[in-house]
Design a protein around this motif. Structure first.
Motif, PDB file in Angstrom:
ATOM      1  N   ILE A 187       0.729  -1.192  -0.128  1.00  0.00           N
ATOM      2  CA  ILE A 187       0.060  -0.010  -0.090  1.00  0.00           C
ATOM      3  C   ILE A 187       0.956   1.261  -0.038  1.00  0.00           C
ATOM      4  O   ILE A 187       1.870   1.205   0.826  1.00  0.00           O
ATOM      5  CB  ILE A 187      -0.878  -0.137   1.104  1.00  0.00           C
ATOM      6  N   ARG A 188       0.802   2.189  -0.889  1.00  0.00           N
ATOM      7  CA  ARG A 188       1.371   3.416  -0.956  1.00  0.00           C
ATOM      8  C   ARG A 188       0.364   4.422  -0.923  1.00  0.00           C
ATOM      9  O   ARG A 188      -0.864   4.466  -1.267  1.00  0.00           O
ATOM     10  CB  ARG A 188       2.313   3.372  -2.268  1.00  0.00           C
ATOM     11  N   THR A 189       0.824   5.763  -0.667  1.00  0.00           N
ATOM     12  CA  THR A 189       0.185   6.980  -0.781  1.00  0.00           C
ATOM     13  C   THR A 189       0.559   7.808  -1.974  1.00  0.00           C
ATOM     14  O   THR A 189       1.790   7.759  -2.209  1.00  0.00           O
ATOM     15  CB  THR A 189       0.657   7.938   0.419  1.00  0.00           C
ATOM     16  N   VAL A 190      -0.241   8.143  -2.833  1.00  0.00           N
ATOM     17  CA  VAL A 190      -0.292   8.971  -3.909  1.00  0.00           C
ATOM     18  C   VAL A 190      -0.915  10.263  -4.011  1.00  0.00           C
ATOM     19  O   VAL A 190      -2.143  10.043  -3.429  1.00  0.00           O
ATOM     20  CB  VAL A 190      -0.572   8.039  -5.179  1.00  0.00           C
ATOM     21  N   GLU A 191      -0.576  10.940  -4.844  1.00  0.00           N
ATOM     22  CA  GLU A 191      -1.359  12.240  -4.882  1.00  0.00           C
ATOM     23  C   GLU A 191      -2.049  12.244  -6.284  1.00  0.00           C
ATOM     24  O   GLU A 191      -1.359  12.151  -7.368  1.00  0.00           O
ATOM     25  CB  GLU A 191      -0.111  13.222  -4.777  1.00  0.00           C
ATOM     26  N   LEU A 192      -3.471  12.158  -6.399  1.00  0.00           N
ATOM     27  CA  LEU A 192      -4.218  12.473  -7.511  1.00  0.00           C
ATOM     28  C   LEU A 192      -4.378  13.894  -7.744  1.00  0.00           C
ATOM     29  O   LEU A 192      -5.106  14.338  -6.930  1.00  0.00           O
ATOM     30  CB  LEU A 192      -5.389  11.618  -7.622  1.00  0.00           C
ATOM     31  N   PRO A 193      -3.731  14.454  -8.726  1.00  0.00           N
ATOM     32  CA  PRO A 193      -4.046  15.827  -9.045  1.00  0.00           C
ATOM     33  C   PRO A 193      -5.560  15.999  -9.448  1.00  0.00           C
ATOM     34  O   PRO A 193      -6.180  15.372  -9.874  1.00  0.00           O
ATOM     35  CB  PRO A 193      -3.529  16.047 -10.469  1.00  0.00           C
ATOM     36  N   GLY A 194      -6.180  17.047  -8.431  1.00  0.00           N
ATOM     37  CA  GLY A 194      -7.552  17.341  -8.474  1.00  0.00           C
ATOM     38  C   GLY A 194      -8.279  16.651  -7.603  1.00  0.00           C
ATOM     39  O   GLY A 194      -9.472  17.155  -7.103  1.00  0.00           O
ATOM     40  N   LEU A 195      -8.027  15.578  -7.206  1.00  0.00           N
ATOM     41  CA  LEU A 195      -8.802  14.550  -6.387  1.00  0.00           C
ATOM     42  C   LEU A 195      -8.136  14.213  -4.826  1.00  0.00           C
ATOM     43  O   LEU A 195      -8.909  13.859  -3.936  1.00  0.00           O
ATOM     44  CB  LEU A 195      -8.783  13.052  -7.027  1.00  0.00           C
ATOM     45  N   GLY A 196      -6.914  14.836  -4.504  1.00  0.00           N
ATOM     46  CA  GLY A 196      -6.275  14.812  -3.383  1.00  0.00           C
ATOM     47  C   GLY A 196      -5.439  13.517  -3.151  1.00  0.00           C
ATOM     48  O   GLY A 196      -5.239  12.772  -3.913  1.00  0.00           O
ATOM     49  N   THR A 197      -5.230  13.065  -1.815  1.00  0.00           N
ATOM     50  CA  THR A 197      -4.094  12.286  -1.463  1.00  0.00           C
ATOM     51  C   THR A 197      -5.125  10.866  -1.396  1.00  0.00           C
ATOM     52  O   THR A 197      -6.312  10.988  -0.887  1.00  0.00           O
ATOM     53  CB  THR A 197      -3.717  12.554  -0.035  1.00  0.00           C
ATOM     54  N   PHE A 198      -4.433   9.841  -1.928  1.00  0.00           N
ATOM     55  CA  PHE A 198      -5.012   8.378  -1.690  1.00  0.00           C
ATOM     56  C   PHE A 198      -4.081   7.446  -1.344  1.00  0.00           C
ATOM     57  O   PHE A 198      -2.986   7.776  -1.619  1.00  0.00           O
ATOM     58  CB  PHE A 198      -5.402   8.167  -3.261  1.00  0.00           C
ATOM     59  N   ARG A 199      -4.564   6.451  -0.771  1.00  0.00           N
ATOM     60  CA  ARG A 199      -3.862   5.205  -0.486  1.00  0.00           C
ATOM     61  C   ARG A 199      -4.162   4.236  -1.746  1.00  0.00           C
ATOM     62  O   ARG A 199      -5.339   4.164  -1.996  1.00  0.00           O
ATOM     63  CB  ARG A 199      -4.437   4.548   0.864  1.00  0.00           C
ATOM     64  N   SER A 200      -3.170   3.836  -2.253  1.00  0.00           N
ATOM     65  CA  SER A 200      -3.331   2.893  -3.641  1.00  0.00           C
ATOM     66  C   SER A 200      -2.440   1.608  -3.199  1.00  0.00           C
ATOM     67  O   SER A 200      -1.573   1.447  -2.695  1.00  0.00           O
ATOM     68  CB  SER A 200      -2.802   3.477  -4.871  1.00  0.00           C
ATOM     69  N   VAL A 201      -3.010   0.573  -3.922  1.00  0.00           N
ATOM     70  CA  VAL A 201      -2.461  -1.025  -3.947  1.00  0.00           C
ATOM     71  C   VAL A 201      -2.556  -1.335  -5.346  1.00  0.00           C
ATOM     72  O   VAL A 201      -3.763  -1.211  -5.936  1.00  0.00           O
ATOM     73  CB  VAL A 201      -2.956  -1.851  -2.900  1.00  0.00           C
ATOM     74  N   GLY A 202      -1.539  -1.956  -5.793  1.00  0.00           N
ATOM     75  CA  GLY A 202      -1.579  -2.573  -7.090  1.00  0.00           C
ATOM     76  C   GLY A 202      -1.366  -4.324  -7.049  1.00  0.00           C
ATOM     77  O   GLY A 202      -0.761  -4.616  -6.331  1.00  0.00           O
ATOM     78  N   THR A 203      -2.229  -4.847  -7.672  1.00  0.00           N
ATOM     79  CA  THR A 203      -2.189  -6.586  -7.533  1.00  0.00           C
ATOM     80  C   THR A 203      -2.095  -6.740  -9.125  1.00  0.00           C
ATOM     81  O   THR A 203      -2.678  -6.343  -9.977  1.00  0.00           O
ATOM     82  CB  THR A 203      -3.215  -7.012  -6.948  1.00  0.00           C
ATOM     83  N   MET A 204      -1.736  -8.141  -9.310  1.00  0.00           N
ATOM     84  CA  MET A 204      -1.757  -8.645 -10.503  1.00  0.00           C
ATOM     85  C   MET A 204      -3.173  -9.684 -10.732  1.00  0.00           C
ATOM     86  O   MET A 204      -3.285 -10.408  -9.831  1.00  0.00           O
ATOM     87  CB  MET A 204      -0.649  -9.441 -10.952  1.00  0.00           C
ATOM     88  N   THR A 205      -3.801  -9.675 -11.902  1.00  0.00           N
ATOM     89  CA  THR A 205      -4.828 -10.626 -11.842  1.00  0.00           C
ATOM     90  C   THR A 205      -4.582 -11.341 -13.254  1.00  0.00           C
ATOM     91  O   THR A 205      -4.887 -10.709 -14.275  1.00  0.00           O
ATOM     92  CB  THR A 205      -6.354 -10.123 -12.022  1.00  0.00           C
ATOM     93  N   GLY A 206      -4.205 -12.508 -13.168  1.00  0.00           N
ATOM     94  CA  GLY A 206      -3.868 -13.376 -14.216  1.00  0.00           C
ATOM     95  C   GLY A 206      -3.087 -12.598 -15.300  1.00  0.00           C
ATOM     96  O   GLY A 206      -3.337 -12.506 -16.593  1.00  0.00           O
ATOM     97  N   GLY A 207      -2.034 -11.896 -14.859  1.00  0.00           N
ATOM     98  CA  GLY A 207      -1.041 -11.271 -15.756  1.00  0.00           C
ATOM     99  C   GLY A 207      -1.234  -9.987 -16.047  1.00  0.00           C
ATOM    100  O   GLY A 207      -0.448  -8.833 -16.319  1.00  0.00           O
ATOM    101  N   ASP A 208      -2.663  -9.308 -15.741  1.00  0.00           N
ATOM    102  CA  ASP A 208      -2.973  -7.976 -15.831  1.00  0.00           C
ATOM    103  C   ASP A 208      -3.116  -7.348 -14.606  1.00  0.00           C
ATOM    104  O   ASP A 208      -3.586  -7.838 -13.594  1.00  0.00           O
ATOM    105  CB  ASP A 208      -4.274  -7.615 -16.735  1.00  0.00           C
ATOM    106  N   PRO A 209      -2.581  -6.186 -14.451  1.00  0.00           N
ATOM    107  CA  PRO A 209      -2.598  -5.439 -13.033  1.00  0.00           C
ATOM    108  C   PRO A 209      -3.915  -4.723 -12.755  1.00  0.00           C
ATOM    109  O   PRO A 209      -4.496  -4.264 -13.794  1.00  0.00           O
ATOM    110  CB  PRO A 209      -1.204  -4.396 -13.177  1.00  0.00           C
ATOM    111  N   VAL A 210      -4.421  -4.792 -11.537  1.00  0.00           N
ATOM    112  CA  VAL A 210      -5.402  -3.942 -11.188  1.00  0.00           C
ATOM    113  C   VAL A 210      -4.791  -2.961 -10.033  1.00  0.00           C
ATOM    114  O   VAL A 210      -4.381  -3.450  -9.023  1.00  0.00           O
ATOM    115  CB  VAL A 210      -6.509  -4.871 -10.615  1.00  0.00           C
ATOM    116  N   VAL A 211      -5.299  -1.769 -10.082  1.00  0.00           N
ATOM    117  CA  VAL A 211      -4.731  -0.953  -9.124  1.00  0.00           C
ATOM    118  C   VAL A 211      -6.143  -0.297  -8.761  1.00  0.00           C
ATOM    119  O   VAL A 211      -7.210   0.277  -8.859  1.00  0.00           O
ATOM    120  CB  VAL A 211      -4.089   0.563  -9.801  1.00  0.00           C
ATOM    121  N   THR A 212      -6.192  -0.337  -7.345  1.00  0.00           N
ATOM    122  CA  THR A 212      -7.313   0.286  -6.465  1.00  0.00           C
ATOM    123  C   THR A 212      -6.820   1.548  -5.569  1.00  0.00           C
ATOM    124  O   THR A 212      -5.600   1.150  -4.960  1.00  0.00           O
ATOM    125  CB  THR A 212      -7.649  -0.908  -5.378  1.00  0.00           C
TER     126      THR A 212
END
Ligand SMILES: Nc1ncnc2c1ncn2[C@@H]1O[C@H](COP(=O)(O)OP(=O)(O)O)[C@@H](O)[C@H]1O
Ligand SMILES: [Mg+2]
Length: 500
Positions: free
Chosen positions: A120-145
């Motif tokens: 889990i990392r903290t990212v800054e989304l321009p216009g939306l503010g600060t987010f916690r995000s996590v990226g996982t792999m699903t069957g070869g393709d990444p999904v970022v939440t």
């Protein structure tokens, strides 16, 4: 240590309360922050799981008619980025109405390229503010939440705001309560200080010391700090009181001894003078050589009688024996004293000045003693100045005082003697004073008598070396006002009837 104890105590309390409150606030805010973030992170992981499941094989994201793919159960504001074959296939977030809103390029760029390692990392989304995000792999393709930290930040900031408000109120209450309590606790100290100040205002330097007032018992109870101070002060006062009365007692003993001794000496002295006179009156009975010696014995016995009388009088004045209190006309006394001095010293010039229209100069006191004051001053002007000296004696009313002045143009009093002139046995050590019956007690007696009448006597003198020589003695006595109050008149009348 420059500030009053009162202020220092209040400041200490305020500082302590402030420190403790601040420490509590910081610690509790940190604990709250970490638990809120933990909660957010676990929600994020749950959301990531849901996103992973829905991104699995099957009808894909954006693959058709149903519009964007939204995994069920996702919370409002959750950001999802789906990839397909290495390219961003779908990127958006859930708005309040549950619609999937696409992200713009800058926002996608901020999420794109994050490692998909489940951390889990903290990212800054321009216009939306600060987010916690996590990226996982699903069957070869990444999904970022990603999930916004706005709620967490809002909760934290309102919590901190509440804490600051509570701390300020707490400090204010503590300061107020401390001020009141400290003031109340220290008030007895002021009363102890007031009691001590009262003692310093007492005339402890002379006479018999009555009971010195103590600190009230309530402030001298041993249980409290203030009580201990009060008790110590009372102890000190008791000590001083007994020391002073012991001292007064021993002074009284010395005075009594001097008075008794002088009194006892008078009878044998009277006998010596009587026998000497007897022998002198029968010159045939003794050889001529003895006549001179007998004359000396008589003269010295007379001198000693004067000395003994002076000592007795001083001892009585010291003992504070009450004087007679009757109206005395000083103008009359001055006239008599100048006449006596003239008779005793015809070689001096005697001048009298009672003002243009002489009136009685009334004071209240002991006539015989006041006569003695004038006799001593005029006697000095006669004895301690050469013949031909002029002596001016004046009496007048000055304000509320009767002032009698004896001035001569004689040789003056030497400067070193002036300071101690009114002390006992102080006299100029000249051949004249050693032989001329000088004792050095005359001015001490005059001073003691005048003081016993609540008056004062002062000297001003110059010797030839300091200019025109001469000596002035000024006696000041409170005048008896012409219209005395009834009580005073009655007392004067009573005293007058006692007089022979
Ligand atoms: N009018 C004066 N002129 C000069 N000296 C004086 C005068 N009056 C007092 N003195 C000095 O003050 C001394 C103290 O006076 P006093 O107390 O009356 O003692 P006494 O007259 O017995 O010496 C005297 O011995 C004298 O030296
Ligand atoms: Mg004298």
């Amino acid at each position: 240590m420059r500030h009053p104890l009162r202020r220092r105590l209040v400041w200490t309390v305020v500082a302590l309360v402030l420190t403790v409150t601040a420490a509590l606030a910081v610690v509790s805010a940190l604990v709250l922050r970490s638990s809120l973030y933990d909660q957010l992170d676990s929600q994020l992981l749950a959301a990531a799981d849901r996103a992973k499941e829905s991104a699995g094989p099957g009808p894909g994201f954006g693959s058709g008619e149903g519009g964007p793919h939204v995994p069920p159960g996702q919370a409002t504001g959750t950001v999802e980025v789906y990839y397909e074959d290495g390219a961003v296939e779908q990127a958006g977030y859930l708005d309040e109405s549950g619609e999937f809103q696409p992200l713009d390029d800058a926002q996608v760029a901020a999420l794109d390229g994050l490692p998909c390692d489940g951390v889990i990392r903290t990212v800054e989304l321009p216009g939306l503010g600060t987010f916690r995000s996590v990226g996982t792999m699903t069957g070869g393709d990444p999904v970022v939440t990603a999930m916004s930290t706005a709620d967490v930040a809002g909760t934290l900031s309102s919590y901190v705001g509440l804490e600051v408000g509570l701390a300020a109120a707490g400090v204010a209450v503590a300061a107020g309560a401390a001020t009141v309590l400290v003031r109340r606790a220290l008030r007895p100290l002021d009363r102890v200080a007031a009691a001590a100040r009262q003692v310093t205002e007492l005339p402890l330097d002379r006479g018999e010391v009555d009971t010195i007032p103590r600190v009230p018992p309530a402030l001298a109870a041993d249980g409290t700090e203030v009580g201990r101070v009060g008790a110590a002060l009372n102890h000190l006062i008791g000590h001083v009181e007994s020391a002073l009365s012991a001292r007064h007692e021993s002074e009284q003993q010395v005075r009594r001894f001097v008075a008794d001794a002088s009194h006892e000496l008078r009878t044998p002295l009277a006998s010596i003078r009587g026998y000497a006179e007897l022998v002198r009156r029968s010159p045939d009975a003794v050889p001529a050589s003895a006549t001179h010696a007998i004359g000396r014995v008589e003269a010295e016995a007379g001198r000693m009688t004067g000395l003994v009388d002076d000592l007795l009088l001083l001892a009585r004045l010291d003992a504070g024996r009450p004087l007679e209190r009757a109206p005395v006309d000083l103008a009359g006394l001055v006239v008599d004293a100048v006449a006596d001095a003239h008779a005793a010293g015809p070689d001096h010039a005697w001048r009298l000045d009672l003002g243009p229209s002489p009136a009685p100069l009334l004071v209240e006191g002991d006539e015989a003693r006041l006569r003695q004051v004038l006799a001593n001053l005029l006697g000095n002007a006669r004895v301690h100045t050469p013949s031909g000296t002029t002596v001016w004696t004046s009496g007048r009313l000055s304000g509320d005082d009767v002032v009698v002045e004896v001035r001569d143009d004689g040789p003056g009093v030497p400067a070193e003697l002036r300071r101690v002139l009114f002390q006992r046995f102080s006299r100029a050590d000249t051949a004249r004073s050693r032989t001329g019956g000088s004792t050095g007690l005359g001015l001490a007696i005059a001073d003691a008598i005048v003081q016993a009448h609540r008056g004062s006597v002062a000297v001003a003198s110059r010797t030839a070396a300091e200019g025109a020589s001469g000596t002035t003695f000024t006696v000041r006595l409170p005048a008896l006002t012409a219209g005395p109050q009834p009580a005073q008149r009655r007392r004067s009348a009573a005293a007058a009837t006692v007089e022979p």
